[in-house]
Scaffold this motif. Sequence first.
Motif, PDB file in Angstrom:
ATOM      1  N   VAL A   1       1.007  -0.928   0.134  1.00 56.55           N
ATOM      2  CA  VAL A   1      -0.027   0.399  -0.562  1.00 56.55           C
ATOM      3  C   VAL A   1       0.621   1.188   0.077  1.00 56.55           C
ATOM      4  CG1 VAL A   1      -1.893   1.743   1.603  1.00 56.55           C
ATOM      5  CG2 VAL A   1      -1.691  -1.389   1.281  1.00 56.55           C
ATOM      6  N   THR A   2       1.920   1.173   0.958  1.00 61.66           N
ATOM      7  CA  THR A   2       2.736   2.229   1.011  1.00 61.66           C
ATOM      8  C   THR A   2       3.674   2.939  -0.512  1.00 61.66           C
ATOM      9  OG1 THR A   2       3.147   2.354   3.088  1.00 61.66           O
ATOM     10  CG2 THR A   2       5.032   3.366   2.208  1.00 61.66           C
ATOM     11  N   LEU A   3       4.116   1.722  -1.339  1.00 62.07           N
ATOM     12  CA  LEU A   3       4.304   2.390  -2.584  1.00 62.07           C
ATOM     13  C   LEU A   3       3.690   2.092  -3.712  1.00 62.07           C
ATOM     14  CD1 LEU A   3       6.707   1.876  -4.599  1.00 62.07           C
ATOM     15  CD2 LEU A   3       6.696  -0.353  -4.831  1.00 62.07           C
ATOM     16  N   GLY A   4       2.177   1.346  -3.972  1.00 61.81           N
ATOM     17  CA  GLY A   4       1.665   1.121  -4.566  1.00 61.81           C
ATOM     18  C   GLY A   4       0.258   2.472  -4.486  1.00 61.81           C
ATOM     19  N   PHE A   5       0.131   3.055  -3.322  1.00 61.85           N
ATOM     20  CA  PHE A   5      -0.569   4.426  -2.955  1.00 61.85           C
ATOM     21  C   PHE A   5      -0.505   5.794  -3.914  1.00 61.85           C
ATOM     22  CE2 PHE A   5      -2.610   8.745  -1.773  1.00 61.85           C
ATOM     23  CZ  PHE A   5      -4.216   8.607  -2.093  1.00 61.85           C
TER      24      PHE A   5
ATOM     25  N   LEU B   1       0.720   9.211  -8.877  1.00 67.19           N
ATOM     26  CA  LEU B   1       1.470  10.026  -9.730  1.00 67.19           C
ATOM     27  C   LEU B   1       0.903   9.325 -11.373  1.00 67.19           C
ATOM     28  CD1 LEU B   1       4.494   9.427  -8.545  1.00 67.19           C
ATOM     29  CD2 LEU B   1       3.821  11.803  -8.172  1.00 67.19           C
ATOM     30  N   ALA B   2       0.352   8.348 -11.556  1.00 71.12           N
ATOM     31  CA  ALA B   2      -0.074   8.248 -12.337  1.00 71.12           C
ATOM     32  C   ALA B   2      -1.499   8.089 -12.964  1.00 71.12           C
ATOM     33  CB  ALA B   2      -0.742   6.946 -12.983  1.00 71.12           C
ATOM     34  N   ILE B   3      -2.492   8.648 -12.405  1.00 72.63           N
ATOM     35  CA  ILE B   3      -3.249   9.706 -12.238  1.00 72.63           C
ATOM     36  C   ILE B   3      -2.687  10.952 -12.430  1.00 72.63           C
ATOM     37  CG2 ILE B   3      -5.088  10.914 -10.679  1.00 72.63           C
ATOM     38  CD1 ILE B   3      -5.794   7.951  -9.366  1.00 72.63           C
TER      39      ILE B   3
ATOM     40  N   PHE C   1      -0.566  12.658 -13.772  1.00 75.56           N
ATOM     41  CA  PHE C   1       0.063  12.694 -15.147  1.00 75.56           C
ATOM     42  C   PHE C   1      -0.571  12.302 -16.355  1.00 75.56           C
ATOM     43  CE2 PHE C   1       4.042  13.092 -12.744  1.00 75.56           C
ATOM     44  CZ  PHE C   1       4.485  14.906 -12.598  1.00 75.56           C
ATOM     45  N   PHE C   2      -1.285  11.196 -15.969  1.00 73.36           N
ATOM     46  CA  PHE C   2      -1.786  10.213 -16.937  1.00 73.36           C
ATOM     47  C   PHE C   2      -3.193   9.971 -17.115  1.00 73.36           C
ATOM     48  CE2 PHE C   2       2.750   8.947 -16.517  1.00 73.36           C
ATOM     49  CZ  PHE C   2       2.706   9.018 -17.557  1.00 73.36           C
ATOM     50  N   LEU C   3      -3.988   9.700 -16.251  1.00 71.96           N
ATOM     51  CA  LEU C   3      -5.344   9.080 -16.013  1.00 71.96           C
ATOM     52  C   LEU C   3      -6.505  10.233 -16.160  1.00 71.96           C
ATOM     53  CD1 LEU C   3      -5.538   5.681 -14.621  1.00 71.96           C
ATOM     54  CD2 LEU C   3      -4.874   6.255 -16.180  1.00 71.96           C
ATOM     55  N   LYS C   4      -6.078  11.379 -15.437  1.00 69.15           N
ATOM     56  CA  LYS C   4      -6.877  11.858 -15.313  1.00 69.15           C
ATOM     57  C   LYS C   4      -7.447  13.073 -16.574  1.00 69.15           C
ATOM     58  CE  LYS C   4      -8.589  16.167 -12.430  1.00 69.15           C
ATOM     59  NZ  LYS C   4      -8.814  17.206 -13.904  1.00 69.15           N
ATOM     60  N   PRO C   5      -6.800  13.279 -17.149  1.00 72.13           N
ATOM     61  CA  PRO C   5      -6.740  14.143 -19.132  1.00 72.13           C
ATOM     62  C   PRO C   5      -7.663  12.757 -19.612  1.00 72.13           C
ATOM     63  CG  PRO C   5      -4.819  14.197 -18.679  1.00 72.13           C
ATOM     64  CD  PRO C   5      -4.818  13.093 -17.012  1.00 72.13           C
ATOM     65  N   LEU C   6      -7.320  11.602 -20.004  1.00 71.59           N
ATOM     66  CA  LEU C   6      -7.992  10.757 -20.249  1.00 71.59           C
ATOM     67  C   LEU C   6      -9.940  10.479 -19.713  1.00 71.59           C
ATOM     68  CD1 LEU C   6      -5.772   7.309 -20.455  1.00 71.59           C
ATOM     69  CD2 LEU C   6      -6.720   9.674 -22.741  1.00 71.59           C
TER      70      LEU C   6
END
Length: 202
Positions: free
Chosen positions: A47-51, A56-58, A60-65
């Motif tokens: 969880v500490t790494l995954g969140f 960061l992925a959301i 930089f990448f997913l929110k625009p999509l």
Amino acid sequence: MIGFDWLLALLLFELATGYTPGPNNLIAMAIGFSHGYRKALPHILGVTLGFPLMLLAIGFFLKPLMDRWPLLFDLLKYLSVAFVLWIAWKVAMAPVQDPESEAEEEPRPPMTFWKSVLLQWVNPKAWAGALSIVTIYTIPQHYTVSLFAAAFVTIFMVFAAVSLWAVAGKGIKALMRDPVKIRLFNYTMALLLLLSVGMMLF
């Protein structure tokens, strides 16, 4: 740029969200209860790494999509519900041993490091938290720096919060010596897991 006011606001948000019941914390408590803190560490570290990686992925990448294709969010939501239902079932059906017996082989915890990393992507509370940080707690004029700073702060907050729930589970185990009560605890954790997801979705 990034100042004390920004940091304080982020910390208050993460205190309010990170330490409250949710899939990550309830699973940590269930593992801590059944197996102890050490066996909960793979889940805690996952969880500490995954969140932060998800954040960061959301950002930089997913929110625009998702802004462009709202159906993508709906698809992810349904996949999330299905996965959390499976986790709740695993928690409820976890093998129960008599604490007085000498078991030759202890059952394995339901979550591994990589399962917990991937759990973030199907955890509605994690999605809500990450999207809130991206949309509310980043600074538009310094978006990249503030996003990375938020992810860095989140590492410590998540580790502390999930660890606390795992320790709480271990503490509860010390007070319960009856297998029937242990089974009831597992059922309760599974039910709370389902309720926490329902509260985020509806």
